[in-house]
Structures are given as C-alpha cells and as structure tokens.
Design a protein around this motif. Structure first.
Motif, mmCIF file in Angstrom:
data_model
loop_
_atom_site.group_PDB
_atom_site.id
_atom_site.type_symbol
_atom_site.label_atom_id
_atom_site.label_comp_id
_atom_site.label_asym_id
_atom_site.label_seq_id
_atom_site.Cartn_x
_atom_site.Cartn_y
_atom_site.Cartn_z
ATOM 1 N N GLU A 142 36.502 43.503 -15.069
ATOM 2 C CA GLU A 142 35.397 44.418 -15.380
ATOM 3 C C GLU A 142 35.440 44.826 -16.852
ATOM 4 O O GLU A 142 34.412 44.903 -17.518
ATOM 5 C CB GLU A 142 35.460 45.652 -14.480
ATOM 6 C CG GLU A 142 35.124 45.359 -13.041
ATOM 7 C CD GLU A 142 35.418 46.513 -12.104
ATOM 8 O OE1 GLU A 142 36.172 47.451 -12.474
ATOM 9 O OE2 GLU A 142 34.902 46.468 -10.960
ATOM 10 N N GLU A 143 36.645 45.056 -17.356
ATOM 11 C CA GLU A 143 36.829 45.403 -18.769
ATOM 12 C C GLU A 143 36.331 44.269 -19.664
ATOM 13 O O GLU A 143 35.671 44.501 -20.685
ATOM 14 C CB GLU A 143 38.305 45.698 -19.024
ATOM 15 C CG GLU A 143 38.621 46.211 -20.398
ATOM 16 C CD GLU A 143 40.100 46.520 -20.573
ATOM 17 O OE1 GLU A 143 40.542 46.511 -21.744
ATOM 18 O OE2 GLU A 143 40.824 46.764 -19.584
ATOM 19 N N ALA A 144 36.643 43.031 -19.286
ATOM 20 C CA ALA A 144 36.192 41.869 -20.057
ATOM 21 C C ALA A 144 34.671 41.787 -20.054
ATOM 22 O O ALA A 144 34.048 41.550 -21.100
ATOM 23 C CB ALA A 144 36.800 40.586 -19.491
ATOM 24 N N ALA A 145 34.046 41.998 -18.904
ATOM 25 C CA ALA A 145 32.577 41.962 -18.814
ATOM 26 C C ALA A 145 31.973 43.050 -19.691
ATOM 27 O O ALA A 145 31.001 42.809 -20.426
ATOM 28 C CB ALA A 145 32.130 42.113 -17.365
ATOM 29 N N GLN A 146 32.539 44.248 -19.643
ATOM 30 C CA GLN A 146 32.033 45.355 -20.466
ATOM 31 C C GLN A 146 32.219 45.076 -21.950
ATOM 32 O O GLN A 146 31.342 45.385 -22.767
ATOM 33 C CB GLN A 146 32.726 46.663 -20.068
ATOM 34 C CG GLN A 146 32.340 47.135 -18.685
ATOM 35 C CD GLN A 146 33.239 48.247 -18.167
ATOM 36 O OE1 GLN A 146 34.176 48.694 -18.829
ATOM 37 N NE2 GLN A 146 32.968 48.682 -16.951
ATOM 38 N N TYR A 147 33.344 44.485 -22.316
ATOM 39 C CA TYR A 147 33.603 44.158 -23.720
ATOM 40 C C TYR A 147 32.572 43.170 -24.249
ATOM 41 O O TYR A 147 31.984 43.372 -25.313
ATOM 42 C CB TYR A 147 35.021 43.601 -23.859
ATOM 43 C CG TYR A 147 35.348 43.092 -25.240
ATOM 44 C CD1 TYR A 147 35.322 43.949 -26.341
ATOM 45 C CD2 TYR A 147 35.686 41.766 -25.452
ATOM 46 C CE1 TYR A 147 35.631 43.483 -27.615
ATOM 47 C CE2 TYR A 147 36.000 41.295 -26.716
ATOM 48 C CZ TYR A 147 35.967 42.162 -27.792
ATOM 49 O OH TYR A 147 36.266 41.699 -29.044
ATOM 50 N N VAL A 148 32.321 42.118 -23.499
ATOM 51 C CA VAL A 148 31.355 41.105 -23.935
ATOM 52 C C VAL A 148 29.942 41.674 -23.933
ATOM 53 O O VAL A 148 29.161 41.399 -24.850
ATOM 54 C CB VAL A 148 31.488 39.831 -23.069
ATOM 55 C CG1 VAL A 148 30.358 38.856 -23.336
ATOM 56 C CG2 VAL A 148 32.839 39.170 -23.345
ATOM 57 N N ALA A 149 29.613 42.510 -22.950
ATOM 58 C CA ALA A 149 28.286 43.142 -22.924
ATOM 59 C C ALA A 149 28.103 44.038 -24.146
ATOM 60 O O ALA A 149 27.025 44.050 -24.761
ATOM 61 C CB ALA A 149 28.101 43.940 -21.633
ATOM 62 N N ALA A 150 29.148 44.759 -24.526
ATOM 63 C CA ALA A 150 29.073 45.631 -25.705
ATOM 64 C C ALA A 150 28.924 44.807 -26.977
ATOM 65 O O ALA A 150 28.177 45.192 -27.891
ATOM 66 C CB ALA A 150 30.303 46.525 -25.782
ATOM 67 N N GLN A 151 29.612 43.676 -27.062
ATOM 68 C CA GLN A 151 29.462 42.795 -28.227
ATOM 69 C C GLN A 151 28.023 42.300 -28.325
ATOM 70 O O GLN A 151 27.451 42.254 -29.405
ATOM 71 C CB GLN A 151 30.397 41.589 -28.127
ATOM 72 C CG GLN A 151 31.830 41.878 -28.447
ATOM 73 C CD GLN A 151 32.639 40.593 -28.446
ATOM 74 O OE1 GLN A 151 32.536 39.777 -27.543
ATOM 75 N NE2 GLN A 151 33.458 40.423 -29.471
ATOM 76 N N TYR A 152 27.463 41.916 -27.197
ATOM 77 C CA TYR A 152 26.082 41.425 -27.162
ATOM 78 C C TYR A 152 25.126 42.521 -27.641
ATOM 79 O O TYR A 152 24.244 42.269 -28.468
ATOM 80 C CB TYR A 152 25.718 40.977 -25.746
ATOM 81 C CG TYR A 152 24.273 40.565 -25.604
ATOM 82 C CD1 TYR A 152 23.863 39.300 -25.966
ATOM 83 C CD2 TYR A 152 23.330 41.444 -25.089
ATOM 84 C CE1 TYR A 152 22.530 38.915 -25.840
ATOM 85 C CE2 TYR A 152 22.007 41.083 -24.950
ATOM 86 C CZ TYR A 152 21.609 39.806 -25.329
ATOM 87 O OH TYR A 152 20.310 39.436 -25.197
ATOM 88 N N PRO A 186 26.846 43.777 -11.542
ATOM 89 C CA PRO A 186 25.530 43.807 -12.191
ATOM 90 C C PRO A 186 25.509 42.979 -13.481
ATOM 91 O O PRO A 186 26.388 43.114 -14.322
ATOM 92 C CB PRO A 186 25.321 45.290 -12.506
ATOM 93 C CG PRO A 186 26.219 46.017 -11.565
ATOM 94 C CD PRO A 186 27.396 45.114 -11.328
ATOM 95 N N GLY A 187 24.527 42.100 -13.586
ATOM 96 C CA GLY A 187 24.320 41.308 -14.791
ATOM 97 C C GLY A 187 25.157 40.053 -14.896
ATOM 98 O O GLY A 187 24.972 39.256 -15.809
ATOM 99 N N VAL A 188 26.094 39.832 -13.986
ATOM 100 C CA VAL A 188 26.987 38.674 -14.071
ATOM 101 C C VAL A 188 26.332 37.464 -13.407
ATOM 102 O O VAL A 188 25.794 37.549 -12.311
ATOM 103 C CB VAL A 188 28.351 38.969 -13.423
ATOM 104 C CG1 VAL A 188 29.219 37.708 -13.366
ATOM 105 C CG2 VAL A 188 29.075 40.072 -14.186
ATOM 106 N N LYS A 189 26.397 36.360 -14.106
ATOM 107 C CA LYS A 189 25.877 35.092 -13.599
ATOM 108 C C LYS A 189 26.977 34.046 -13.698
ATOM 109 O O LYS A 189 27.795 34.063 -14.614
ATOM 110 C CB LYS A 189 24.690 34.630 -14.437
ATOM 111 C CG LYS A 189 23.572 35.645 -14.518
ATOM 112 C CD LYS A 189 22.331 35.121 -13.864
ATOM 113 C CE LYS A 189 21.169 36.046 -14.071
ATOM 114 N NZ LYS A 189 21.028 37.087 -13.118
ATOM 115 N N ILE A 235 27.782 37.328 -18.955
ATOM 116 C CA ILE A 235 26.964 38.529 -18.951
ATOM 117 C C ILE A 235 26.093 38.438 -20.197
ATOM 118 O O ILE A 235 26.590 38.096 -21.275
ATOM 119 C CB ILE A 235 27.821 39.822 -18.887
ATOM 120 C CG1 ILE A 235 26.954 41.003 -18.556
ATOM 121 C CG2 ILE A 235 28.654 40.027 -20.117
ATOM 122 C CD1 ILE A 235 27.671 42.115 -17.844
ATOM 123 N N ASN A 236 24.800 38.638 -20.036
ATOM 124 C CA ASN A 236 23.843 38.458 -21.133
ATOM 125 C C ASN A 236 23.973 37.075 -21.760
ATOM 126 O O ASN A 236 23.819 36.903 -22.965
ATOM 127 C CB ASN A 236 24.014 39.541 -22.195
ATOM 128 C CG ASN A 236 23.758 40.929 -21.666
ATOM 129 O OD1 ASN A 236 22.882 41.129 -20.829
ATOM 130 N ND2 ASN A 236 24.523 41.896 -22.129
#
Length: 117
Positions: free
Chosen positions: A102-112, A22-25, A37-38
C-alpha cells in the motif's frame, strides 16, 4: 512449454492483495505481471519473489529490518535504488507485506500527482 519467469502462486496472492485497491490495475512490465496506479508501475512479480517501488531511504530501512528483503538488482551489480525485492517461499507470506505494498502504491501515486502539477 517454456518455463515461467515468475511464480504463478505469488501472482495469485498478489492479485488478491492488490487488484481490489482503489486505482490499481494489473498488467505486464518487463515480461512480468505488474501492478500499476495511474499507469505507473509500483510492484511486480518476478523470479522467486516480488519487487516494489519505495523512496530510496525507505528501501534501505526495509532491507535493514526484514531478513527476506534485498535491494532490487536488474542485472548483476546494477541496483535500482528505489526498488526493493521481497522473497518468500510461501506465497501467503506476502499477505504480511500488504502495508508495504500500500505504501508503494501511495508513493507512486504521489509521484504521479507531483508530475502532473
């Protein structure tokens, strides 16, 4: 034909692992296939492996625990502290790293999200 600066077989596996999240492009970054992501890059395929963004302390843990992981060097002696490189000869081995991705995607999404608040 010019030689590619990444392995197409790695990109194929990464596309299969990441583009359904979800959310990954997909896109490009630094001339490499990238995953965002974002609108923010969290992983890309380059050289003989992949790189992903994680907190600096987590990068150290990953490098210490995985023999195929190393700090990400953008140039000799220049290391991005929040990026780790993973190199596998067999592209399908990246499937074993899906939790880290997945952890990397979540980390970057949280930073955003933190930047937006």
């Amino acid at each position: 034909m010019a030689e590619s600066n990444y392995r197409e077989d790695h990109k194929t596996v990464m596309d299969a692992l990441l583009l359904d999240m979800p959310g990954v492009k997909g896109g490009k970054a630094f001339g490499y296939p990238a995953y965002k992501i974002n609108g923010k890059i969290f992983a890309f395929v380059g050289g003989s492996g992949i790189a992903m963004k994680l907190p600096a302390d987590r990068v150290r843990e990953v490098v210490e625990s995985l023999p195929y992981a190393k700090p990400f060097e953008v140039a000799e002696g220049i290391v991005w502290k929040e990026w780790v490189s993973l190199d596998h000869e067999d592209s399908d081995s990246f499937r074993d790293d899906v939790e880290l991705l997945e952890e990397a995607a979540q980390y970057v999404a949280a930073q955003y999200a933190a930047d937006k608040s």
